[in-house]
Design an enzyme around this catalytic site. Sequence first.
Site: not given
Length: 198
Positions: A70, A154, A156
């Site tokens: 994550d 990809f 930000y």
Amino acid sequence: MKKLMVATTNAGKVREIAAILESTGIKVTSLLDLDEKIDVEETGSTFVENAVLKAKTIAKLLQVPVLADDSGLEVDALNGEPGVYSARYAGEGKNDEANIHKVLQRLEGVSLPNRSARFKCALAVYEPEQDKTIIVEGACEGIITEKPVGSNGFGYDPIFFIGKLGRTMAQLTKEEKNSISHRADALRKLQQTWTEIS
């Protein structure tokens, strides 16, 4: 451990992880390789909680070792937002462009020195046979630009400027990004502890 399932349907993320783990001789597969769709709701309040939740849930379901990550962006001037909501910051069903637009909109009027941010990544590997979990974290410091620059990467990447390189993450080659990214940082730490579960 010869095979590792990566708990993501993000092709960009799979490519990054596979490239960094290439030297370990481990074959990386992902949720993209499965016929059935597996979706784990990310109910954790931290990157670590979400990574462990995904790794354990999918590993127990498939009975294979699973690596889950994550990760996201933390902007100091936004009190750490978007944080765990990075992928859906502009709302469910929105895309990278919408998320970037929301960050830039919220930072309007904030000067560059005060736009410090970091990409953070939590990785969890769960081995169901041994009931073992390894958790590592990585980070990459930068500054949020006033407009997107670059077309690589990809998320930000186009608004994340890395001072020591003088470019945004989206202006880096794949090799450059894989040497300094938050995910690369976490994966290097994971490799150091690999013997614990392999």
